[in-house]
Design a protein around this motif. Structure first.
Motif, PDB file in Angstrom:
ATOM      1  N   ALA A  94       0.816  -1.066   0.096  1.00 34.77           N
ATOM      2  CA  ALA A  94      -0.129   0.054   0.097  1.00 34.77           C
ATOM      3  C   ALA A  94       0.865   1.179   0.027  1.00 34.77           C
ATOM      4  O   ALA A  94       0.562   2.165  -0.657  1.00 34.77           O
ATOM      5  N   ARG A  95       1.729   1.158   0.893  1.00 35.71           N
ATOM      6  CA  ARG A  95       2.734   2.483   1.012  1.00 35.71           C
ATOM      7  C   ARG A  95       3.592   2.729  -0.545  1.00 35.71           C
ATOM      8  O   ARG A  95       3.945   3.575  -0.946  1.00 35.71           O
ATOM      9  N   VAL A 104       3.408  10.417  -2.548  1.00 36.14           N
ATOM     10  CA  VAL A 104       3.176  10.482  -1.252  1.00 36.14           C
ATOM     11  C   VAL A 104       3.734   9.255  -0.357  1.00 36.14           C
ATOM     12  O   VAL A 104       3.616   8.218  -0.785  1.00 36.14           O
ATOM     13  N   LYS A 105       4.624   9.842   0.617  1.00 33.73           N
ATOM     14  CA  LYS A 105       5.319   8.781   1.398  1.00 33.73           C
ATOM     15  C   LYS A 105       5.201   9.112   2.972  1.00 33.73           C
ATOM     16  O   LYS A 105       5.136  10.089   3.287  1.00 33.73           O
ATOM     17  N   GLY A 106       5.522   8.007   3.856  1.00 37.55           N
ATOM     18  CA  GLY A 106       5.718   8.149   5.130  1.00 37.55           C
ATOM     19  C   GLY A 106       4.556   8.381   6.054  1.00 37.55           C
ATOM     20  O   GLY A 106       4.658   8.944   6.818  1.00 37.55           O
ATOM     21  N   ALA A 133      -6.198   6.657   5.080  1.00 34.97           N
ATOM     22  CA  ALA A 133      -4.932   7.200   5.720  1.00 34.97           C
ATOM     23  C   ALA A 133      -5.862   8.666   6.004  1.00 34.97           C
ATOM     24  O   ALA A 133      -6.685   8.922   5.001  1.00 34.97           O
ATOM     25  N   LEU A 134      -5.488   9.503   6.600  1.00 39.75           N
ATOM     26  CA  LEU A 134      -5.689  10.877   6.831  1.00 39.75           C
ATOM     27  C   LEU A 134      -4.634  11.837   7.211  1.00 39.75           C
ATOM     28  O   LEU A 134      -3.859  11.729   7.991  1.00 39.75           O
ATOM     29  N   GLN A 139       1.053  19.389   3.818  1.00 32.97           N
ATOM     30  CA  GLN A 139       2.074  19.021   4.276  1.00 32.97           C
ATOM     31  C   GLN A 139       2.646  17.818   3.344  1.00 32.97           C
ATOM     32  O   GLN A 139       3.617  17.078   3.439  1.00 32.97           O
ATOM     33  N   ILE A 140       1.614  17.576   2.320  1.00 30.88           N
ATOM     34  CA  ILE A 140       1.955  16.566   1.169  1.00 30.88           C
ATOM     35  C   ILE A 140       2.307  17.094  -0.057  1.00 30.88           C
ATOM     36  O   ILE A 140       1.513  18.092  -0.454  1.00 30.88           O
TER      37      ILE A 140
END
Length: 236
Positions: A94-95, A104-106, A133-134, A139-140
């Motif tokens: 998924a990540r 998008v990561k982390g 995820a939220l 920040q993304i």
């Protein structure tokens, strides 16, 4: 063929031989994992964001979508996701897929559903595990990659169109609206939730009209929204 794992010490059980007189090593050596046709496994990620403090009405909620550049559902908006590698845990898939398709990561991801109808993908028997995820959108940084033609935050809203109870089942009809004026995205999807009432609550979300959303991803988004809304209501 050799065992799939290098270390099989956790699988000896009582150490007995089976009905054919085989040890675990002998059993694994003769075992054919291709005796049966195996389904393919994927993951899909519902990544939500909200610019301000999110309330139970989910006003201002956004979801991260990618536009598919290849078949199936070419040109449609989909959740970031893809196929699981043989030696990869589901949450790692998924990540990885999220990063490959959107940059998008982390972020923290939570598994919440499995979608496995046999006719959900024309390529093969594909079962997907859904994650949510939220994040804080500010920040993304989002950048389309891999097989995604584009990636975008879409404002998402949900309207209930009606409900009924029949033979112990609750049916709820929804319309899902996805908007991004900058990219000219305006698409709806109709979803029905079917839930068996009582102590054991069998539940299924089905897309009745996809609009320009891919496969059953509209249903996955609705299920994630309901979970998020329920948690926000309980946190009040």
């Amino acid at each position: 063929m050799p065992a799939f794992l290098d270390d099989i010490s956790a699988f000896y059980g009582t150490g007995e031989r089976n009905a054919s007189g085989q040890t675990l090593e002998e059993f694994l050596k003769e075992y054919d994992p291709y005796k049966y046709k195996n389904p393919c496994c994927t993951t899909d990620a519902v990544v939500f964001s909200a610019g301000e403090e999110l309330g139970a009405d989910l006003d201002g909620l956004k979801v991260l979508l990618v536009r598919r550049s290849n078949h199936p559902s070419i040109g449609c908006w989909a959740l970031p996701g893809g196929f699981v590698n043989l030696r990869e845990n589901l949450e790692d898939t998924a990540r990885r897929e999220l990063e490959e398709e959107t940059g998008v990561k982390g972020i923290a991801v939570e598994q919440f559903a499995c979608y496995g109808d046999f006719d959900r993908d024309p390529r093969a028997r594909v079962i997907t595990t859904a994650y949510m995820a939220l994040v804080d959108e500010g920040q993304i940084t989002v950048q389309a990659g891999d097989d995604a033609a584009d990636a975008a935050w879409c404002t998402v809203s949900l309207k209930e169109n009606g409900r009924k109870t029949e033979d112990g089942w609750l049916f709820v009809d929804y319309s899902l609206l996805l908007l991004n004026d900058e990219k000219g995205i305006r698409t709806t999807a109709d979803i029905t939730k079917k839930e068996r009432t009582g102590l054991i609550r069998e539940k299924k979300y089905v897309v009745t009209d996809r609009g320009m959303t891919a496969v059953d991803h509209g249903a996955i988004i609705v299920q994630a929204m309901e979970i998020l809304q329920r948690r926000l209501m309980h946190a009040r």
